[in-house]
Scaffold this motif. Structure first.
Motif, PDB file in Angstrom:
ATOM      1  N   ALA A 165       0.829  -1.205   0.000  1.00  0.00           N
ATOM      2  CA  ALA A 165       0.000   0.000   0.000  1.00  0.00           C
ATOM      3  C   ALA A 165       0.864   1.255   0.000  1.00  0.00           C
ATOM      4  O   ALA A 165       0.582   2.224  -0.719  1.00  0.00           O
ATOM      5  N   LEU A 166       1.938   1.236   0.772  1.00  0.00           N
ATOM      6  CA  LEU A 166       2.812   2.400   0.857  1.00  0.00           C
ATOM      7  C   LEU A 166       3.466   2.703  -0.478  1.00  0.00           C
ATOM      8  O   LEU A 166       3.560   3.867  -0.893  1.00  0.00           O
ATOM      9  N   ALA A 167       3.897   1.656  -1.186  1.00  0.00           N
ATOM     10  CA  ALA A 167       4.529   1.857  -2.487  1.00  0.00           C
ATOM     11  C   ALA A 167       3.590   2.570  -3.445  1.00  0.00           C
ATOM     12  O   ALA A 167       3.997   3.460  -4.201  1.00  0.00           O
ATOM     13  N   GLY A 195       8.546   2.747 -13.994  1.00  0.00           N
ATOM     14  CA  GLY A 195       8.699   2.993 -12.564  1.00  0.00           C
ATOM     15  C   GLY A 195       7.358   2.884 -11.860  1.00  0.00           C
ATOM     16  O   GLY A 195       6.330   2.596 -12.474  1.00  0.00           O
ATOM     17  N   LYS A 196       7.363   3.128 -10.551  1.00  0.00           N
ATOM     18  CA  LYS A 196       6.130   3.014  -9.760  1.00  0.00           C
ATOM     19  C   LYS A 196       5.008   3.856 -10.328  1.00  0.00           C
ATOM     20  O   LYS A 196       3.935   3.362 -10.677  1.00  0.00           O
ATOM     21  N   CYS A 201       0.298   4.924 -13.937  1.00  0.00           N
ATOM     22  CA  CYS A 201      -0.249   5.844 -14.941  1.00  0.00           C
ATOM     23  C   CYS A 201      -0.589   5.118 -16.235  1.00  0.00           C
ATOM     24  O   CYS A 201      -1.620   5.394 -16.862  1.00  0.00           O
ATOM     25  N   ALA A 202       0.275   4.200 -16.642  1.00  0.00           N
ATOM     26  CA  ALA A 202       0.029   3.450 -17.875  1.00  0.00           C
ATOM     27  C   ALA A 202      -1.248   2.622 -17.751  1.00  0.00           C
ATOM     28  O   ALA A 202      -2.079   2.593 -18.671  1.00  0.00           O
ATOM     29  N   ALA A 264       1.094  14.170 -22.595  1.00  0.00           N
ATOM     30  CA  ALA A 264       2.382  13.578 -22.225  1.00  0.00           C
ATOM     31  C   ALA A 264       2.524  13.642 -20.711  1.00  0.00           C
ATOM     32  O   ALA A 264       2.171  14.641 -20.085  1.00  0.00           O
ATOM     33  N   VAL A 265       3.050  12.570 -20.139  1.00  0.00           N
ATOM     34  CA  VAL A 265       3.194  12.463 -18.687  1.00  0.00           C
ATOM     35  C   VAL A 265       4.650  12.169 -18.374  1.00  0.00           C
ATOM     36  O   VAL A 265       5.235  11.231 -18.926  1.00  0.00           O
ATOM     37  N   ASN A 266       5.240  12.965 -17.493  1.00  0.00           N
ATOM     38  CA  ASN A 266       6.647  12.788 -17.123  1.00  0.00           C
ATOM     39  C   ASN A 266       6.739  12.151 -15.746  1.00  0.00           C
ATOM     40  O   ASN A 266       6.403  12.776 -14.741  1.00  0.00           O
ATOM     41  N   CYS A 267       7.199  10.900 -15.698  1.00  0.00           N
ATOM     42  CA  CYS A 267       7.366  10.177 -14.428  1.00  0.00           C
ATOM     43  C   CYS A 267       8.818   9.786 -14.191  1.00  0.00           C
ATOM     44  O   CYS A 267       9.090   8.868 -13.415  1.00  0.00           O
ATOM     45  N   VAL A 268       9.761  10.445 -14.839  1.00  0.00           N
ATOM     46  CA  VAL A 268      11.169  10.084 -14.687  1.00  0.00           C
ATOM     47  C   VAL A 268      11.716  10.614 -13.364  1.00  0.00           C
ATOM     48  O   VAL A 268      11.108  11.470 -12.718  1.00  0.00           O
TER      49      VAL A 268
END
Length: 345
Positions: A165-167, A195-196, A201-202, A264-268
């Motif tokens: 849950a925390l992740a 990534g997390k 998001c995907a 566009a989504v930036n998750c880097v």
């Protein structure tokens, strides 16, 4: 008990007159105000951009990582990386509730919660760091923290392990914002999509675009490609370096029939990826920067420099019902839950 400001300004030491998040130093004296909640802290989940920066500075030395975290908290009264400006979140149990909040908050002493406000504004005192888990950006500690009256939180669910849950809750703002921003039939590209936050998001984007939309995931290598393909077969996965905007643009155009995307989504978690996010977006589209490694001056001036009339959204870590939306993804998708179990437990 004295009563403080609901937003925590009574804890600000320097400079006076600002809120706790932009403050250089806040008081981490654990004497409770009447409208505060005292937390017995179990673990910190450090923001990915922050942990990456600290780990690189320490050359991966765990003792140096511990020392840096202790130094930051000692200096600032909170866990706010001086380079990235970001923090993270924590889990702990409720130790004491200020008298003004008794009967007002649904919390009770002993409840285990995850705070959904940033460590960059949370008064924190660390007695001891007991363990560091670099692979999941987690720091186990003995310590205390303060939750302000305005602070948001989630009581940890009973149907999944707390670390799982925390992740998810650590990045809950990202998929919940996708649920708001993405519409049926749209095309979406997600940078850092293995990534997390990127995987969540995907998954959410695939749901929102429907059968006629297109979701493109940008990853760094074949290993990440294989991971993201497990999340959903409907994601078109491309390998590109997010710090090289023309390479990203060409890869996205090829995956989207030569067209620019709607969102566009930036998750880097690294710097200098602003233009890789902006270039693939069509005019009047949206660029959502969830990454705390984003340089917003670079983004603003960069978009101007290439003549892009787009809406750019700062990655607010909070949106209504973000915890519920994100945890529900792990309940809906057996595969997503399996991946998170493998990576973050």
């Amino acid at each position: 008990m004295k009563k403080g400001c609901k937003y925590g300004t009574h804890r600000v030491i320097e400079p006076l007159g600002v809120l706790p998040q932009p403050a250089k130093k806040i008081s981490n004296d654990m004497e409770l105000y009447s409208n505060e909640i005292l937390i017995d802290v179990i673990a910190l989940n450090i923001d990915s951009a922050s942990f990456t920066q600290i780990e690189e500075e320490a050359h991966g030395d765990v003792d140096k990582i511990k020392a840096k975290i202790l130094e930051i908290v000692e200096e600032k009264g909170k866990m706010q990386n001086p380079v990235t400006g970001s923090g993270g979140m924590l889990i702990g149990t409720i130790e004491k509730i200020g008298e003004d909040l008794v009967g007002v908050t649904p919390l009770k002493v002993g409840d285990k919660i995850a705070t959904l406000v940033s460590l960059s504004l949370t008064p924190l005192k660390i007695e001891e760091i007991t363990a560091i888990h670099p692979e999941i950006d987690r720091v186990e500690i003995k310590g205390k923290a303060i939750l302000f009256e305005s602070g948001i939180y989630a009581i940890l669910p009973e149907d999944m392990p707390e670390n799982l849950a925390l992740a998810a809750l650590d990045v809950a703002g990202a998929p919940a914002q996708i649920a708001k921003l993405v519409k049926p039939c749209q095309s979406v590209v997600i940078l850092g999509s293995a990534g997390k936050s990127g995987m969540l998001c995907a998954y959410e984007a695939v749901k929102r675009v429907g059968p006629t939309g297109n979701v493109i995931g940008v990853v760094r290598n074949e290993k990440e490609k294989a991971l993201l393909e497990r999340v959903s077969s409907k994601v078109k996965v491309v390998i590109a370096d997010a710090t090289k905007p023309i390479d990203v643009l060409n890869a996205v155009l090829e995956a989207n029939d030569g067209k620019e995307v709607d969102v566009a989504v930036n998750c880097v978690n690294v710097a200098n990826t602003e233009m890789s996010t902006i270039l693939p977006v069509k005019d009047y589209g949206i660029a959502y920067f969830f990454s705390m490694a984003t340089g917003f001056t670079k983004a603003a001036l960069g978009a101007e420099g290439v003549g892009k009339d787009i809406t750019m959204i700062v990655g607010n870590g909070y949106t209504h019902d973000h915890a519920a939306i994100t945890l529900e993804e792990l309940r809906e998708s057996a595969v997503l839950r399996e991946i998170f179990n493998e990576l973050y437990l």
